[in-house]
Write a protein that holds these residues in place. Structure first.
Motif, PDB file in Angstrom:
ATOM      1  N   GLY A 197      62.721  24.057 -25.143  1.00 41.51           N
ATOM      2  CA  GLY A 197      61.657  23.762 -25.309  1.00 41.51           C
ATOM      3  C   GLY A 197      61.078  23.858 -26.706  1.00 41.51           C
ATOM      4  N   ILE A 198      60.114  22.803 -26.809  1.00 42.08           N
ATOM      5  CA  ILE A 198      59.053  23.070 -28.379  1.00 42.08           C
ATOM      6  C   ILE A 198      57.954  22.971 -28.218  1.00 42.08           C
ATOM      7  CG2 ILE A 198      59.132  20.867 -30.086  1.00 42.08           C
ATOM      8  CD1 ILE A 198      61.371  20.035 -29.224  1.00 42.08           C
ATOM      9  N   ILE A 199      57.201  23.141 -29.018  1.00 38.40           N
ATOM     10  CA  ILE A 199      55.328  23.292 -29.897  1.00 38.40           C
ATOM     11  C   ILE A 199      55.840  22.405 -30.612  1.00 38.40           C
ATOM     12  CG2 ILE A 199      53.693  24.831 -30.461  1.00 38.40           C
ATOM     13  CD1 ILE A 199      54.586  26.473 -28.697  1.00 38.40           C
ATOM     14  N   LEU A 200      55.201  20.878 -30.610  1.00 38.82           N
ATOM     15  CA  LEU A 200      55.153  19.666 -31.431  1.00 38.82           C
ATOM     16  C   LEU A 200      53.209  20.187 -32.311  1.00 38.82           C
ATOM     17  CD1 LEU A 200      56.392  17.443 -33.602  1.00 38.82           C
ATOM     18  CD2 LEU A 200      55.267  16.477 -31.011  1.00 38.82           C
ATOM     19  N   ALA A 201      53.337  20.026 -33.816  1.00 35.72           N
ATOM     20  CA  ALA A 201      52.475  20.387 -33.969  1.00 35.72           C
ATOM     21  C   ALA A 201      52.046  18.740 -34.741  1.00 35.72           C
ATOM     22  CB  ALA A 201      51.991  20.823 -35.851  1.00 35.72           C
ATOM     23  N   VAL A 202      51.247  17.518 -34.152  1.00 29.56           N
ATOM     24  CA  VAL A 202      50.656  16.876 -34.986  1.00 29.56           C
ATOM     25  C   VAL A 202      49.245  16.329 -35.844  1.00 29.56           C
ATOM     26  CG1 VAL A 202      50.231  14.200 -33.815  1.00 29.56           C
ATOM     27  CG2 VAL A 202      51.218  15.156 -32.880  1.00 29.56           C
ATOM     28  N   PRO A 203      49.189  15.823 -36.596  1.00 29.50           N
ATOM     29  CA  PRO A 203      48.115  16.206 -37.577  1.00 29.50           C
ATOM     30  C   PRO A 203      47.310  15.671 -36.743  1.00 29.50           C
ATOM     31  CG  PRO A 203      49.857  15.160 -38.293  1.00 29.50           C
ATOM     32  CD  PRO A 203      50.592  15.463 -37.924  1.00 29.50           C
ATOM     33  N   ARG A 204      45.576  16.035 -37.302  1.00 30.63           N
ATOM     34  CA  ARG A 204      44.551  15.825 -36.055  1.00 30.63           C
ATOM     35  C   ARG A 204      44.216  14.054 -36.284  1.00 30.63           C
ATOM     36  NH1 ARG A 204      41.221  21.135 -36.579  1.00 30.63           N
ATOM     37  NH2 ARG A 204      42.395  22.534 -35.198  1.00 30.63           N
ATOM     38  N   THR A 205      44.401  14.078 -37.559  1.00 26.80           N
ATOM     39  CA  THR A 205      44.023  12.634 -38.579  1.00 26.80           C
ATOM     40  C   THR A 205      44.687  11.205 -38.062  1.00 26.80           C
ATOM     41  OG1 THR A 205      45.531  12.091 -40.382  1.00 26.80           O
ATOM     42  CG2 THR A 205      42.754  13.325 -40.288  1.00 26.80           C
ATOM     43  N   ALA A 206      46.167  12.555 -36.923  1.00 22.06           N
ATOM     44  CA  ALA A 206      47.336  10.728 -36.460  1.00 22.06           C
ATOM     45  C   ALA A 206      46.658  10.727 -35.056  1.00 22.06           C
ATOM     46  CB  ALA A 206      48.472  11.093 -36.837  1.00 22.06           C
TER      47      ALA A 206
END
Length: 531
Positions: free
Chosen positions: A347-356
């Protein structure tokens, strides 16, 4: 466990002497040995724990000598005194009961003549048998926990084994009094763990509480929640279990690293409500390297791998998958929290930049992850399920089970073009069916639709079920079906006609096709086909 004075009095050979408790303390004192002695000077002959048998010669020398004799017995630590009434003493004077009560020393009178040798033989047989049973128990404890250590059993299995040996509830907690594993006996886990932190903090340090971890750096406690368990046995099992848990933690630390353990623990805390404040959640996640001010996406990786009969090999592959995930995240330049689940699932909690662009970022990260995971020895196929992104870390953690469900269903799909990831809309009807596949009504529906055809295939060693499956997968395209099965059109028509007769359906009916296709999907989910 040694027999008590009460156990000895309950033996037939003693009951034959018509025993009467004259005075003294409780009868639950353990009897280590039985000693026949009539001389008054007993202190130098006894070491404690003996049940003394006497004809009463030392009690017939006056009140002063009687009191002195009983005091000597109590000082020597005997379990009790059994007096045979007869030639030397006809009855016990009141001073005996008064002194026995004051000393807490059980004194029993036998009103009938009894052969002391029969009593000693019977009691000693019981004691020796008990000692042998304790030795056997100790051997079983040693062998059981050694085996668990060798095959690197999980924390939960080690705790469950300890509870089973003691037939009592056992809890493993960390130093913050959070429950890491629990095995409930004669109660439910919810009752056992109610107000656990308060209960745990008030427990005394005794034989029912054992520290877990290296002596200088304990990381938890193993707690027995029961009464009436013999203390030596309880201590033996808890200490041996604690040693096994300590070894397990040391191996896991070498295998996965403390950083990954901390990430797994944080995700577990978030998903199970042990962290309720979003700011605290983000602060703890940031300390582990997760980017702030990002969109968080729940991601689950599920793997179809070669079956392993060796638990160590399976664990080694699980470690390889985790290493591959870490490497894949690094290649994609992504930050994430990773939780090791059941061997071949992550299981993974992935952080994606809000601008991407979230979709583009997911494709890049998931492609890198799949590329690395598929290189792990034994992995045949890997898929990724993705849930809905959120600005809240707590909400994302709670969506991880949904992502895992999507990945589980996606792994059962046979897409001609594998995708970098699947969302809930990609698993369609199969996703719904996977949620209800264990319902008896759903299983009865599938059996009703297909049982006649399955029985026909078994009896005639045919494979009309495959023909039906291919026909439905191709939406009834008979030309393409004949080509795929490499048979002539007349042969295909004959097979389809036989299927209609066996099942009593019309394959030109849309509802019949839908029902049969649904039944086949249910069958796939409950009895997966061999790849």
């Amino acid at each position: 466990m040694l027999p008590s004075v009460a156990d000895v009095l309950a033996m037939p050979v003693v009951r034959a002497g018509a025993p009467e408790v004259v005075g003294g303390g409780p009868l639950d004192r353990p009897v280590r040995w039985v000693h026949v002695i009539d001389v008054p000077e007993v202190a130098r002959l006894l070491v404690g724990g003996e049940l003394v048998l006497t004809t009463g010669q030392a009690l017939g020398r006056g009140h002063g000598a009687t009191v002195e004799y009983l005091n000597a017995l109590a000082a020597a630590g005997v379990s009790g005194l059994v007096v045979e009434l007869g030639d030397y003493v006809r009855h016990l004077p009141p001073i005996v009961a008064k002194t026995a009560d004051a000393l807490g020393l059980p004194v029993i009178a036998l009103h009938r003549v009894t052969r002391f040798v029969e009593i000693t033989e019977a009691v000693h047989r019981m004691i020796v048998a008990d000692q042998y049973a304790e030795l056997e128990f100790a051997r079983t404890v040693h062998e059981t926990f050694t085996e668990l250590s060798v095959r690197r059993a999980s924390l939960a299995e080690i705790v469950k084994t300890a509870a089973g040996m003691l037939d009592a509830s056992v809890v493993l907690e960390d130093l913050a009094h959070r429950v890491l594993a629990v095995a409930a006996k004669h109660t439910t886990a919810s009752v056992l763990l109610e107000n656990w932190e308060t209960t745990s903090r008030l427990l005394p340090e005794n034989a029912d509480v054992v520290a877990v971890g290296p002596h200088t750096q304990p990381w938890g406690r193993l707690i027995l929640r029961a009464q009436g368990i013999p203390t030596p046995r309880a201590r033996m099992v808890l200490e041996r279990a604690a040693q096994t848990l300590t070894l397990h933690r040391m191996i896991d630390r070498d295998r996965f690293g403390l950083h990954l353990q901390a990430q797994t623990g944080l995700i577990d805390d978030l998903a199970n409500g042990r962290v309720m404040d979003e700011r605290e959640a983000q602060a703890r996640a940031a300390a582990l390297g997760l980017a702030r001010r990002a969109a968080y996406v729940p991601v689950a990786i599920n793997v179809a791998a070669r079956a392993e009969s060796d638990p160590v090999a399976a664990q080694r592959r699980g470690a390889g998958i985790l290493d591959a995930v870490t490497h894949g995240l690094g290649l994609a330049g992504a930050t994430a929290l990773t939780a090791a689940e059941h061997g071949d699932r992550v299981g993974i909690i992935l952080a994606v930049p809000r601008t991407a662009d979230v979709e583009a970022s997911l494709r890049a990260v998931c492609t890198a992850l799949l590329g690395e995971v598929r290189r792990v020895d034994g992995v045949r196929r890997a898929v990724i399920g993705v849930g809905a992104e959120s600005d809240a870390l707590l909400d994302t953690a709670r969506e991880l089970p949904q992502a895992a469900h999507i990945a589980e269903v996606a792994l059962s799909l046979a897409d001609p073009v594998p995708r970098p990831f699947y969302r809930s809309g990609d698993v369609r009807l199969r996703g719904l069916l996977s949620l209800i596949r264990d319902e008896p009504g759903v299983q009865r529906f599938a059996e009703t639709e297909l049982s006649a055809l399955l029985r026909h295939d078994i009896r005639h060693r045919a494979d009309l079920t495959r023909t039906l499956r291919e026909f439905l997968d191709l939406a009834g395209n008979k030309t393409e079906l004949a080509r795929r099965l490499n048979i002539s059109r007349p042969t295909l028509y004959d097979r389809l006609s036989r299927i209609e007769r066996i099942l009593g359906v019309d394959l030109d009916s849309g509802e019949s096709r839908t029902s049969l296709h649904t039944a086949l999907l249910i069958r796939d989910l409950t009895t997966p086909r061999n790849p």
